[in-house]
Design an enzyme around this catalytic site. Structure first.
Site, PDB file in Angstrom:
ATOM      1  N   ARG A 164       0.938  -1.236   0.028  1.00 37.51           N
ATOM      2  CA  ARG A 164       0.278   0.134   0.025  1.00 37.51           C
ATOM      3  C   ARG A 164       1.109   1.208   0.009  1.00 37.51           C
ATOM      4  O   ARG A 164       0.428   2.024   0.716  1.00 37.51           O
ATOM      5  CB  ARG A 164      -0.982   0.040   1.242  1.00 37.51           C
ATOM      6  CG  ARG A 164      -1.998  -1.113   1.072  1.00 37.51           C
ATOM      7  CD  ARG A 164      -2.836  -0.803  -0.063  1.00 37.51           C
ATOM      8  NE  ARG A 164      -4.102  -1.640   0.203  1.00 37.51           N
ATOM      9  CZ  ARG A 164      -4.111  -2.973   0.080  1.00 37.51           C
ATOM     10  NH1 ARG A 164      -3.176  -3.483  -0.642  1.00 37.51           N
ATOM     11  NH2 ARG A 164      -5.381  -3.939   0.202  1.00 37.51           N
ATOM     12  N   SER A 246      -9.980  -0.253   3.620  1.00 35.36           N
ATOM     13  CA  SER A 246      -9.132  -0.491   4.707  1.00 35.36           C
ATOM     14  C   SER A 246      -8.834   0.899   5.511  1.00 35.36           C
ATOM     15  O   SER A 246      -8.180   1.537   4.718  1.00 35.36           O
ATOM     16  CB  SER A 246      -8.121  -1.454   4.506  1.00 35.36           C
ATOM     17  OG  SER A 246      -8.804  -2.645   3.940  1.00 35.36           O
ATOM     18  N   GLU A 346      -4.009   3.786   6.431  1.00 31.37           N
ATOM     19  CA  GLU A 346      -3.831   3.538   5.250  1.00 31.37           C
ATOM     20  C   GLU A 346      -4.068   4.732   4.290  1.00 31.37           C
ATOM     21  O   GLU A 346      -3.399   5.144   3.327  1.00 31.37           O
ATOM     22  CB  GLU A 346      -4.540   2.276   4.724  1.00 31.37           C
ATOM     23  CG  GLU A 346      -3.939   1.540   3.648  1.00 31.37           C
ATOM     24  CD  GLU A 346      -4.714   1.448   2.427  1.00 31.37           C
ATOM     25  OE1 GLU A 346      -4.645   2.201   1.656  1.00 31.37           O
ATOM     26  OE2 GLU A 346      -5.815   0.852   2.464  1.00 31.37           O
TER      27      GLU A 346
HETATM   28  N1  EPU Z   1     -11.377 -10.389  10.292  1.00 31.32           N
HETATM   29  C1  EPU Z   1     -12.194 -10.427  11.414  1.00 31.32           C
HETATM   30  N2  EPU Z   1     -12.978  -9.456  11.997  1.00 31.32           N
HETATM   31  C2  EPU Z   1     -13.123  -8.320  11.132  1.00 31.32           C
HETATM   32  C3  EPU Z   1     -12.279  -8.291   9.920  1.00 31.32           C
HETATM   33  C4  EPU Z   1     -11.525  -9.151   9.663  1.00 31.32           C
HETATM   34  O1  EPU Z   1     -12.044 -11.438  12.294  1.00 31.32           O
HETATM   35  O2  EPU Z   1     -13.868  -7.341  11.414  1.00 31.32           O
HETATM   36  C5  EPU Z   1     -10.614 -11.551  10.117  1.00 31.32           C
HETATM   37  C6  EPU Z   1     -11.181 -12.167   8.739  1.00 31.32           C
HETATM   38  O3  EPU Z   1     -12.209 -13.210   9.053  1.00 31.32           O
HETATM   39  C7  EPU Z   1     -10.127 -12.577   7.927  1.00 31.32           C
HETATM   40  C8  EPU Z   1      -8.974 -11.778   8.212  1.00 31.32           C
HETATM   41  O4  EPU Z   1      -9.333 -11.007   9.361  1.00 31.32           O
HETATM   42  O5  EPU Z   1      -9.751 -13.977   8.389  1.00 31.32           O
HETATM   43  C9  EPU Z   1      -8.498 -11.090   7.131  1.00 31.32           C
HETATM   44  O6  EPU Z   1      -9.928 -10.072   6.598  1.00 31.32           O
HETATM   45  P1  EPU Z   1     -10.100 -10.005   5.110  1.00 31.32           P
HETATM   46  O7  EPU Z   1      -9.808 -11.158   4.448  1.00 31.32           O
HETATM   47  O8  EPU Z   1     -11.484  -9.404   5.060  1.00 31.32           O
HETATM   48  O9  EPU Z   1      -9.067  -8.953   4.980  1.00 31.32           O
HETATM   49  P2  EPU Z   1      -8.179  -7.865   5.143  1.00 31.32           P
HETATM   50  O10 EPU Z   1      -6.855  -8.267   5.825  1.00 31.32           O
HETATM   51  O11 EPU Z   1      -9.084  -7.228   6.301  1.00 31.32           O
HETATM   52  C10 EPU Z   1      -7.062  -7.076   3.104  1.00 31.32           C
HETATM   53  C11 EPU Z   1      -6.942  -5.481   2.613  1.00 31.32           C
HETATM   54  C12 EPU Z   1      -8.269  -5.268   1.686  1.00 31.32           C
HETATM   55  C13 EPU Z   1      -8.667  -6.531   0.607  1.00 31.32           C
HETATM   56  C14 EPU Z   1      -8.797  -7.571   1.251  1.00 31.32           C
HETATM   57  C15 EPU Z   1      -8.838  -8.817   0.337  1.00 31.32           C
HETATM   58  C16 EPU Z   1      -5.473  -4.270   3.710  1.00 31.32           C
HETATM   59  C17 EPU Z   1      -5.315  -3.261   4.612  1.00 31.32           C
HETATM   60  N3  EPU Z   1      -6.796  -4.486   3.284  1.00 31.32           N
HETATM   61  O12 EPU Z   1      -8.128  -6.784   4.162  1.00 31.32           O
HETATM   62  O13 EPU Z   1      -7.973  -4.128   0.842  1.00 31.32           O
HETATM   63  O14 EPU Z   1      -9.369  -6.267  -0.050  1.00 31.32           O
HETATM   64  O15 EPU Z   1      -7.370  -7.910   2.008  1.00 31.32           O
HETATM   65  O16 EPU Z   1      -7.681  -9.143  -0.051  1.00 31.32           O
HETATM   66  O17 EPU Z   1      -4.400  -4.769   3.256  1.00 31.32           O
HETATM   67  C18 EPU Z   1      -8.256  -1.694   1.218  1.00 31.32           C
HETATM   68  O18 EPU Z   1      -7.098  -1.551   1.116  1.00 31.32           O
HETATM   69  O19 EPU Z   1      -8.810  -0.755   1.193  1.00 31.32           O
HETATM   70  C19 EPU Z   1      -8.739  -3.007   0.968  1.00 31.32           C
HETATM   71  C20 EPU Z   1     -10.114  -3.102   1.203  1.00 31.32           C
END
Ligand code: EPU
Length: 350
Positions: A164, A246, A346
């Site tokens: 990012r 995010s 971010e």
């Molecule tokens: N989780 C929770 N509770 C929550 C949120 C997440 O338990 O409230 C757990 C989920 O169940 C999962 C893990 O945390 O096991 C990761 O969550 P998720 O797969 O939703 O992805 P993320 O790591 O929260 C990142 C990116 C997103 C991208 C997704 C999918 C960053 C900062 N964010 O989110 O990017 O869409 O992976 O690849 O790297 C963005 O940058 O704006 C963005 C949306």
């Protein structure tokens, strides 16, 4: 070229925060930038380059000259034995561009479907999702120097991509940095889509879809449809509920730190990185601290994904940038107290 004065930015940032810009220039071509350069004090003023405003928190009125990027156009540049090179104007909508490449039969960007924002903003934060980052498909970009009006082209190494992150997010040398923030405006971006196409799999949500649908080797179109469905299921549509995606980066830690935290919180979600370090799911940590649904004024933590902060006041009573940042700081403090990890925002905070 027209310079607009005292312009509302509320519809130009996806949070829907109410703020005004003293001056705004709509940039449809490099000629518009050169015209602006002829304007007497343009060179001396600070500039804010604005794409879709999807990764931005406005904490007050903007004194810098806002350059709203509206450069259009999409084309296939060339097809080589190993790649299809496609190009889009920086003002094109990112998701429409991804859809266009797939409609032409060129896979490669499908994991990045439905990410809000413009093509020009995509390299700035090196957008990423479901195991793919923009840098994996990036070829080149054309930009214009906002002091000299000189055009230049950057390749991937010159963009300094990180998680990012890119040179466009860092302060320029005159402010003690090494970046191009406020110094360059991206006009066009080119992508290299590999031939033959290979799916990027492995992300948990995608694997789950494959099992559910009984598909071992999805097509680019299937992946695109799944990514769209997954995102719709857990990320708020900025048109309905203001947000900037995010709000925090997923923190990257050493294996020792990771082991230490898992020792205390065995449920923690984390991903191994290619360099041996681990990326921790910030959303999980924020959720574990009980933040889902909590709010400060009209800035709230989204109830389906704790990593996303939303404007629950809509356009009529929008959250202020101050409320968003107060909420963000409270989250940072509680995650630090429980996990010893400092979360880093971010979006760009102005
Ligand atoms: N989780 C929770 N509770 C929550 C949120 C997440 O338990 O409230 C757990 C989920 O169940 C999962 C893990 O945390 O096991 C990761 O969550 P998720 O797969 O939703 O992805 P993320 O790591 O929260 C990142 C990116 C997103 C991208 C997704 C999918 C960053 C900062 N964010 O989110 O990017 O869409 O992976 O690849 O790297 C963005 O940058 O704006 C963005 C949306």
């Amino acid at each position: 070229m027209l310079i607009e004065r005292n312009v509302s930015l509320q519809r130009l940032n996806s949070f829907g925060i109410a703020a005004r810009a003293a001056r705004l220039v709509r940039v449809q071509s490099e000629g518009d930038v050169r015209d602006a350069l002829a304007w007497r004090d343009f060179a001396a003023r600070r500039k804010l380059v604005l794409g879709g405003g999807c990764n931005l928190v406005l904490t007050g009125d903007v004194r810098a000259v806002v350059l709203k990027v509206e450069v259009r156009g999409r084309r296939v540049v060339e097809e080589t034995a190993t790649h299809v090179i496609v190009e889009a104007g920086a003002g094109e909508n990112w998701h429409d561009f991804v859809t266009w490449t797939l409609d032409l039969g060129h896979g490669g960007l499908e994991n990045l479907a439905l990410i809000p924002g413009t093509v020009g903003a995509s390299p700035v934060q090196n957008i990423g999702a479901y195991g793919l980052e923009l840098q994996d498909r990036f070829h080149q970009l054309d930009a214009i120097n906002l002091a000299s009006g000189r055009l230049f082209t950057l390749d991937s190494a010159q963009c300094g991509f990180g998680y990012r992150d890119s040179v466009f997010k860092h302060a320029p040398a005159t402010e003690g940095g090494v970046g191009l923030a406020g110094r360059a405006l991206i006009l066009r971006v080119r992508f290299a889509l590999p031939k033959p196409w290979q799916p990027v799999l492995g992300y948990r949500d995608i694997e789950r879809k494959m099992e559910l649908e009984g598909v071992a080797r999805p097509t680019a179109r299937q992946l695109y449809d799944w990514v769209v469905a997954i995102r719709r299921g857990k990320l708020p549509d900025p048109a309905q509920l203001g947000n900037a995606g995010s709000f925090f980066k997923n923190p990257v830690v050493t294996p020792e730190q990771c082991r230490d935290i898992i020792g205390r919180d065995p449920e923690l979600v984390y991903y191994p990185m290619t360099d041996g370090r681990f990326k921790l799911a910030a959303g999980w940590m924020i959720d574990a601290c009980g933040w889902k649904g909590k709010h400060v004024g009209n800035a709230a933590v989204y109830d389906k994904q704790a990593l996303v902060l939303v404007n629950r006041g809509g356009r009529a009573q929008p959250a202020t940038g101050g409320e968003v940042m107060t909420l963000a700081k409270a989250i940072q403090t509680s995650v630090y107290e429980r996990f010893g990890i400092r979360l880093e925002p971010e979006p760009v905070v102005i």
